[in-house]
Design a protein around this motif. Sequence first.
Motif, PDB file in Angstrom:
ATOM      1  N   CYS A 153     -38.734   1.140  29.807  1.00  0.00           N
ATOM      2  CA  CYS A 153     -38.416   2.318  30.111  1.00  0.00           C
ATOM      3  C   CYS A 153     -39.648   3.147  29.820  1.00  0.00           C
ATOM      4  O   CYS A 153     -40.118   3.994  30.471  1.00  0.00           O
ATOM      5  N   HIS A 154     -40.577   3.026  28.772  1.00  0.00           N
ATOM      6  CA  HIS A 154     -41.530   3.576  28.754  1.00  0.00           C
ATOM      7  C   HIS A 154     -42.481   3.571  29.977  1.00  0.00           C
ATOM      8  O   HIS A 154     -43.094   4.359  30.318  1.00  0.00           O
ATOM      9  N   ASP A 155     -42.763   2.368  30.609  1.00  0.00           N
ATOM     10  CA  ASP A 155     -43.285   2.013  31.836  1.00  0.00           C
ATOM     11  C   ASP A 155     -42.706   3.014  32.753  1.00  0.00           C
ATOM     12  O   ASP A 155     -43.602   3.472  33.556  1.00  0.00           O
ATOM     13  N   ALA A 156     -41.582   3.030  33.001  1.00  0.00           N
ATOM     14  CA  ALA A 156     -40.917   3.799  33.980  1.00  0.00           C
ATOM     15  C   ALA A 156     -41.321   5.285  33.679  1.00  0.00           C
ATOM     16  O   ALA A 156     -41.591   6.248  34.850  1.00  0.00           O
ATOM     17  N   MET A 157     -41.293   5.630  32.342  1.00  0.00           N
ATOM     18  CA  MET A 157     -41.773   7.062  32.212  1.00  0.00           C
ATOM     19  C   MET A 157     -43.117   7.344  32.524  1.00  0.00           C
ATOM     20  O   MET A 157     -43.351   8.489  33.278  1.00  0.00           O
ATOM     21  N   GLU A 158     -43.852   6.346  32.481  1.00  0.00           N
ATOM     22  CA  GLU A 158     -45.382   6.465  32.810  1.00  0.00           C
ATOM     23  C   GLU A 158     -45.354   6.638  34.455  1.00  0.00           C
ATOM     24  O   GLU A 158     -46.194   7.539  34.792  1.00  0.00           O
ATOM     25  N   ARG A 159     -44.762   6.036  34.930  1.00  0.00           N
ATOM     26  CA  ARG A 159     -44.498   5.974  36.487  1.00  0.00           C
ATOM     27  C   ARG A 159     -44.205   7.343  36.776  1.00  0.00           C
ATOM     28  O   ARG A 159     -44.545   7.792  37.977  1.00  0.00           O
ATOM     29  N   PHE A 160     -43.099   8.106  36.110  1.00  0.00           N
ATOM     30  CA  PHE A 160     -42.591   9.126  36.551  1.00  0.00           C
ATOM     31  C   PHE A 160     -43.921  10.185  36.337  1.00  0.00           C
ATOM     32  O   PHE A 160     -44.129  10.975  37.172  1.00  0.00           O
ATOM     33  N   PHE A 161     -44.511  10.304  35.271  1.00  0.00           N
ATOM     34  CA  PHE A 161     -45.801  11.153  34.915  1.00  0.00           C
ATOM     35  C   PHE A 161     -46.858  10.726  36.059  1.00  0.00           C
ATOM     36  O   PHE A 161     -47.679  11.361  36.127  1.00  0.00           O
ATOM     37  N   ASP A 162     -46.889   9.837  36.583  1.00  0.00           N
ATOM     38  CA  ASP A 162     -47.881   9.680  37.769  1.00  0.00           C
ATOM     39  C   ASP A 162     -47.789  10.553  38.840  1.00  0.00           C
ATOM     40  O   ASP A 162     -48.714  10.726  39.495  1.00  0.00           O
ATOM     41  N   GLY A 163     -46.803  11.256  38.892  1.00  0.00           N
ATOM     42  CA  GLY A 163     -46.473  12.319  39.769  1.00  0.00           C
ATOM     43  C   GLY A 163     -47.134  13.464  39.626  1.00  0.00           C
ATOM     44  O   GLY A 163     -47.473  14.322  40.355  1.00  0.00           O
ATOM     45  N   MET A 164     -48.065  13.490  38.526  1.00  0.00           N
ATOM     46  CA  MET A 164     -48.769  14.563  38.065  1.00  0.00           C
ATOM     47  C   MET A 164     -50.391  14.162  37.997  1.00  0.00           C
ATOM     48  O   MET A 164     -50.663  12.793  37.961  1.00  0.00           O
ATOM     49  N   PRO A 165     -51.043  15.027  38.405  1.00  0.00           N
ATOM     50  CA  PRO A 165     -52.550  14.641  38.668  1.00  0.00           C
ATOM     51  C   PRO A 165     -53.003  13.948  37.217  1.00  0.00           C
ATOM     52  O   PRO A 165     -52.915  14.401  36.093  1.00  0.00           O
ATOM     53  N   GLY A 166     -53.476  12.612  37.307  1.00  0.00           N
ATOM     54  CA  GLY A 166     -54.081  11.985  36.141  1.00  0.00           C
ATOM     55  C   GLY A 166     -53.186  11.290  35.445  1.00  0.00           C
ATOM     56  O   GLY A 166     -53.330  10.357  34.586  1.00  0.00           O
ATOM     57  N   GLY A 167     -51.833  11.526  35.675  1.00  0.00           N
ATOM     58  CA  GLY A 167     -50.663  10.710  35.016  1.00  0.00           C
ATOM     59  C   GLY A 167     -50.746  10.858  33.632  1.00  0.00           C
ATOM     60  O   GLY A 167     -51.347  11.586  32.775  1.00  0.00           O
ATOM     61  N   TYR A 168     -49.893   9.959  33.187  1.00  0.00           N
ATOM     62  CA  TYR A 168     -49.752   9.886  31.660  1.00  0.00           C
ATOM     63  C   TYR A 168     -51.026   9.453  30.694  1.00  0.00           C
ATOM     64  O   TYR A 168     -51.430   9.943  29.879  1.00  0.00           O
ATOM     65  N   VAL A 169     -51.849   8.750  31.608  1.00  0.00           N
ATOM     66  CA  VAL A 169     -53.102   8.262  30.894  1.00  0.00           C
ATOM     67  C   VAL A 169     -53.979   9.636  30.607  1.00  0.00           C
ATOM     68  O   VAL A 169     -54.526   9.824  29.685  1.00  0.00           O
ATOM     69  N   ASP A 170     -53.914  10.563  31.418  1.00  0.00           N
ATOM     70  CA  ASP A 170     -54.776  11.706  31.328  1.00  0.00           C
ATOM     71  C   ASP A 170     -54.218  12.786  30.054  1.00  0.00           C
ATOM     72  O   ASP A 170     -55.016  13.351  29.463  1.00  0.00           O
ATOM     73  N   LEU A 171     -52.872  12.570  30.004  1.00  0.00           N
ATOM     74  CA  LEU A 171     -52.308  13.442  29.088  1.00  0.00           C
ATOM     75  C   LEU A 171     -52.690  12.813  27.715  1.00  0.00           C
ATOM     76  O   LEU A 171     -53.218  13.718  26.682  1.00  0.00           O
TER      77      LEU A 171
END
Lengths: 135, 135, 135, 135
Positions: free
Chosen positions: C28-46
């Motif tokens: 699920c966490h992976d899926a959440m990260e993919r969800f945040f990929d819709g934002m510039p920089g994604g979860y990694v940038d956050l």
Amino acid sequence: MIVHERAVRFEEVDAAGILFFARYLGFCHDAMERFFDGMPGGYVDLITRRKIGFPAVHVDGDFTAPLRYGDVARISVSVARIGGSSATLSYAMKRARDDVDAATIKHVVVATDLTTMTKLSLPADVRAHLEAHVT
Amino acid sequence: MIVHERAVRFEEVDAAGILFFARYLGFCHDAMERFFDGMPGGYVDLITRRKIGFPAVHVDGDFTAPLRYGDVARISVSVARIGGSSATLSYAMKRARDDVDAATIKHVVVATDLTTMTKLSLPADVRAHLEAHVT
Amino acid sequence: MIVHERAVRFEEVDAAGILFFARYLGFCHDAMERFFDGMPGGYVDLITRRKIGFPAVHVDGDFTAPLRYGDVARISVSVARIGGSSATLSYAMKRARDDVDAATIKHVVVATDLTTMTKLSLPADVRAHLEAHVT
Amino acid sequence: MIVHERAVRFEEVDAAGILFFARYLGFCHDAMERFFDGMPGGYVDLITRRKIGFPAVHVDGDFTAPLRYGDVARISVSVARIGGSSATLSYAMKRARDDVDAATIKHVVVATDLTTMTKLSLPADVRAHLEAHVT
């Protein structure tokens, strides 16, 4: 030499039903942490307060018997070589129930400033602790 | 040679903030599975239907650059040697964002009957697939 | 809603031969990260640049079918509720080969300053991204 | 009630520097295994010889404080409810250094024949062991 025992956990086997080979290295890392427990604050203090880590630069291992869920690994850690920044740790892993050799692993680590990720000379207390355990 | 890319996941770093060294081997195992995807049914069919596994008997690796959360590992797999029961796989792992060498790993596996945990001659189709990828 | 597929890896099963239940949350966490990929920089940038994380404060899940090595989980992520600092994500996980429901998971996260580990109001861009995916 | 202590290991934190939320469930599973150690052969005998497992069908958890590398989780396990095939285990997890509540987790498991993956009535010895620990 210090000896660390650790059971194979329910979630540590793979689809072949045996301890996943990469996890042997995690077992060795645990044993290394127990080795550093001989210093005040242990590995935790090195990592979290002093920001000194020991990333691996080399690993060399032979795997000679599988471990399954319920098996206990008995790991003997010793210091094979000490350099300016590096140390070579040796791990002899046995399957506790029958004393069979499970793996022999050599692990070369380099003292590293975790903030800058650059190599450090081995701190004096770390060097002294390593020297006290050279085989 | 086949090439497999895999991102470092959120949960795969350690308390030093870098990909835990044991997990490099897990990345290599993934790459090996992708390698076997070139055979019908892939590694899954070997393991689950044919009950043939390829446990590691030896691993040898040099780690040359850390990977962090968000990094992608680009892993090239090739076959370095084929024996009667064994094969030696070589992995060259690069950090995709700057093409820096992250690790070079050698992995010797032995074809094994997972029911009896005894050594097998390499099955003909596995041997043919390995031979097609010798470097 | 976004959909993320991920295969069960060789090392992710447990001694019962099925995907270890805790790993469903990792999926699920992976899926959440993919969800945040819709934002510039994604979860990694956050996480790595903005030092904003989303630790879980609540999890609620029903597990309805096992997944085995070779199975692929198809995870649909949606946003069930948005608060001042928190968000509730819903995951519907299916076993891809037969479209059977494998798990339904609810995951409440709180925007957190990772330096001080204190609660934050949801940043405007995060809130906007969440709002665009409310079911 | 039984109490199990387990340190957060070097490799168990995530890129936010805290124990990855899914791993709390792994900690609970360990505590459950320690709970079953009160039976002859423990959980290992159930899984490997009797082929009886206890997959989760429901999990419910609140996370109230982060754990970091070096922290020790102190987990109290008790039995909240016993059904025909199922049992509900409750885990109260504290951070040992300051006795702060870290998590409260409810875990519903179903006795399962691991060969056929079908539901079983709770074996008499398992039921008796559960009944002896109802809160």
